[in-house]
Scaffold this motif. Sequence first.
Motif, PDB file in Angstrom:
ATOM      1  N   LEU A  84       0.833  -1.204   0.000  1.00 35.80           N
ATOM      2  CA  LEU A  84       0.000   0.000   0.000  1.00 35.80           C
ATOM      3  C   LEU A  84       0.872   1.261   0.000  1.00 35.80           C
ATOM      4  O   LEU A  84       0.570   2.236  -0.706  1.00 35.80           O
ATOM      5  CB  LEU A  84      -0.936  -0.016   1.207  1.00 35.80           C
ATOM      6  CG  LEU A  84      -1.883   1.182   1.318  1.00 35.80           C
ATOM      7  CD1 LEU A  84      -2.779   1.293   0.088  1.00 35.80           C
ATOM      8  CD2 LEU A  84      -2.728   1.084   2.588  1.00 35.80           C
ATOM      9  N   ALA A  85       1.948   1.245   0.770  1.00 34.27           N
ATOM     10  CA  ALA A  85       2.852   2.390   0.801  1.00 34.27           C
ATOM     11  C   ALA A  85       3.460   2.647  -0.580  1.00 34.27           C
ATOM     12  O   ALA A  85       3.562   3.794  -1.046  1.00 34.27           O
ATOM     13  CB  ALA A  85       3.949   2.174   1.834  1.00 34.27           C
ATOM     14  N   LEU A  86       3.866   1.553  -1.261  1.00 38.30           N
ATOM     15  CA  LEU A  86       4.441   1.679  -2.601  1.00 38.30           C
ATOM     16  C   LEU A  86       3.422   2.249  -3.581  1.00 38.30           C
ATOM     17  O   LEU A  86       3.747   3.135  -4.394  1.00 38.30           O
ATOM     18  CB  LEU A  86       4.940   0.313  -3.072  1.00 38.30           C
ATOM     19  CG  LEU A  86       5.558   0.282  -4.487  1.00 38.30           C
ATOM     20  CD1 LEU A  86       6.778   1.194  -4.549  1.00 38.30           C
ATOM     21  CD2 LEU A  86       5.913  -1.152  -4.868  1.00 38.30           C
ATOM     22  N   ILE A  87       2.193   1.738  -3.510  1.00 38.25           N
ATOM     23  CA  ILE A  87       1.150   2.244  -4.409  1.00 38.25           C
ATOM     24  C   ILE A  87       0.904   3.734  -4.177  1.00 38.25           C
ATOM     25  O   ILE A  87       0.773   4.524  -5.128  1.00 38.25           O
ATOM     26  CB  ILE A  87      -0.149   1.440  -4.206  1.00 38.25           C
ATOM     27  CG1 ILE A  87       0.054  -0.004  -4.690  1.00 38.25           C
ATOM     28  CG2 ILE A  87      -1.316   2.095  -4.941  1.00 38.25           C
ATOM     29  CD1 ILE A  87      -1.108  -0.920  -4.362  1.00 38.25           C
ATOM     30  N   ARG A  88       0.871   4.120  -2.938  1.00 39.85           N
ATOM     31  CA  ARG A  88       0.606   5.536  -2.633  1.00 39.85           C
ATOM     32  C   ARG A  88       1.779   6.432  -3.040  1.00 39.85           C
ATOM     33  O   ARG A  88       1.586   7.561  -3.488  1.00 39.85           O
ATOM     34  CB  ARG A  88       0.304   5.696  -1.141  1.00 39.85           C
ATOM     35  CG  ARG A  88      -0.971   4.941  -0.727  1.00 39.85           C
ATOM     36  CD  ARG A  88      -1.351   5.264   0.689  1.00 39.85           C
ATOM     37  NE  ARG A  88      -1.824   6.648   0.812  1.00 39.85           N
ATOM     38  CZ  ARG A  88      -2.002   7.259   1.974  1.00 39.85           C
ATOM     39  NH1 ARG A  88      -1.720   6.621   3.108  1.00 39.85           N
ATOM     40  NH2 ARG A  88      -2.442   8.495   2.020  1.00 39.85           N
ATOM     41  N   ILE A  89       3.009   5.934  -2.881  1.00 38.15           N
ATOM     42  CA  ILE A  89       4.172   6.705  -3.343  1.00 38.15           C
ATOM     43  C   ILE A  89       4.107   6.886  -4.853  1.00 38.15           C
ATOM     44  O   ILE A  89       4.353   7.994  -5.371  1.00 38.15           O
ATOM     45  CB  ILE A  89       5.477   6.010  -2.925  1.00 38.15           C
ATOM     46  CG1 ILE A  89       5.664   6.111  -1.406  1.00 38.15           C
ATOM     47  CG2 ILE A  89       6.670   6.627  -3.635  1.00 38.15           C
ATOM     48  CD1 ILE A  89       6.848   5.319  -0.884  1.00 38.15           C
ATOM     49  N   LEU A  90       3.790   5.826  -5.589  1.00 40.18           N
ATOM     50  CA  LEU A  90       3.656   5.936  -7.042  1.00 40.18           C
ATOM     51  C   LEU A  90       2.522   6.902  -7.412  1.00 40.18           C
ATOM     52  O   LEU A  90       2.633   7.657  -8.389  1.00 40.18           O
ATOM     53  CB  LEU A  90       3.388   4.548  -7.640  1.00 40.18           C
ATOM     54  CG  LEU A  90       4.548   3.546  -7.543  1.00 40.18           C
ATOM     55  CD1 LEU A  90       4.108   2.180  -8.077  1.00 40.18           C
ATOM     56  CD2 LEU A  90       5.769   4.060  -8.291  1.00 40.18           C
ATOM     57  N   GLY A  91       1.439   6.884  -6.630  1.00 39.89           N
ATOM     58  CA  GLY A  91       0.353   7.835  -6.868  1.00 39.89           C
ATOM     59  C   GLY A  91       0.805   9.281  -6.685  1.00 39.89           C
ATOM     60  O   GLY A  91       0.426  10.172  -7.445  1.00 39.89           O
ATOM     61  N   GLY A  92       1.628   9.515  -5.655  1.00 41.96           N
ATOM     62  CA  GLY A  92       2.152  10.866  -5.441  1.00 41.96           C
ATOM     63  C   GLY A  92       3.042  11.321  -6.582  1.00 41.96           C
ATOM     64  O   GLY A  92       2.992  12.484  -7.010  1.00 41.96           O
TER      65      GLY A  92
END
Length: 476
Positions: free
Chosen positions: A82-90
């Motif tokens: 989830l952290a990786l997905i959110r970083i990519l979203g940012g």
Amino acid sequence: MHSALPGPDAAPATLSLPADATGGGAGEVSDLLRLEQLRLYYHYLPISQLVAAINAVVFVAVQSLVIRPPVLIAWLYAVCMLALIRILGGMAFRRAAPTTGEMGRWRSYAILGAAVSGVVWGSAGVLLFPSMNVAHQVFVTFVLGGMVAGSVTTLAPLFPAFVLFAVFTVLPVIVRFMLENEVIHYAMSWMTLVFLVAVIIIARRSHHGMADMLRLRFENTALIGELLAAQEKLRRSHEDLERRVGERTAELSRTNAELQRFAYVASHDLQEPLRNAINFALLLEERYRERLDADGREFLQYIVSGVKQMRALVDDLLFHSRVGAPPRLAPTDCEALLTRVLSGFRTSIAESGAVVTHDALPVVQADAAQLAQVFVNLVSNAIKFRGSDPLRVHIGVEARDAEWVFSIRDNGIGIDPRYFEQIFDMFERLHSQAHYPGTGIGLAICKKVVESHHGRIWVDSEEGRGAAFLFTLPRV
């Protein structure tokens, strides 16, 4: 998945205000405010997710003493993914650089990401909550509470995201404590609930404070933009005014030069025919006076007088036109200059019975010929406009600050104060030609000469009590 970070004031220089923040109404400013809050949220996202992943690793390491490894690994995997997905979203948000019209979708992503993150971390309050170990239960509560407290700064720009994250993170552990059916667990659940309410209140205040700060920045930016626009408009107006004044000054200078040239040429060209006219009139009077009857001699006298008057007028016009050129300044002894001027009035002084006196006069920087004409005109007027009493004329001088004040005083007929300004205009006369002959240019010449020497001229008088003409010249 969120940690305590500096507030928006500490954002790096790369985080700038929207370019369109300088205009628009209240609705547009509100949209810009929400967009900037969204930018702050995504700005903090990468580092907050990195810190959250590190916290999760430490949390799992501690809980591995009381929780089975498969559960820990599965939970840690969910957190990291989830952290990786959110970083990519940012990162995608930064590349997209959305405008106010596109922020709705990104705002929904942000709120959804915070909510899912809250669910994942909240699941730790159930999956990683050891039933018989109070110390580890307290540790779970401490970690989850710390995550919520740390997210106040990072999620405050987007308040709904914070509320969802905080509720989904803390609510499961509150419920878990209540299910333990012990006093200490009930106390822990209520204390955690109070903590949740407190951090939500704090986050709300932080959100409003940050919004006020950003709104002030936008308003200040708009005000600065308006001031710069006004300054630019004023600068252009000033330049345009200077240009127009320069053009007008040049036009007036050309016109003035043409008028002076015309006056000079006209006066100069008139001299020769006037000279011939007066010479032949005098010759006619000399040779044929005895052959003319009384009317003829009177007519001849009119001709001679008129031609002489015209000659004097042309001479004055010629001198007035020459005064337009800059004066040729040189040390001028006013004492010697006045002596030469008065020598030209010996006959007039003798015939009028005038007594002319003067102070010791200084040496000044002046055009001697032009200054001599000023004394000639003023002394001539004093003699011309005398009254019934014996005429007395005094030329005085007084030093005042950085200038000499010259005065020519008489006890003649005086001047009505109503005409103090008028008498210095061209061709202005207060008396008829029959009573006091003259051209009406003398005082205009005096004013032009004095002003070309950076001085002033004025009159002080009362009708029937004499007059005092005063003028100034700079002291060297």
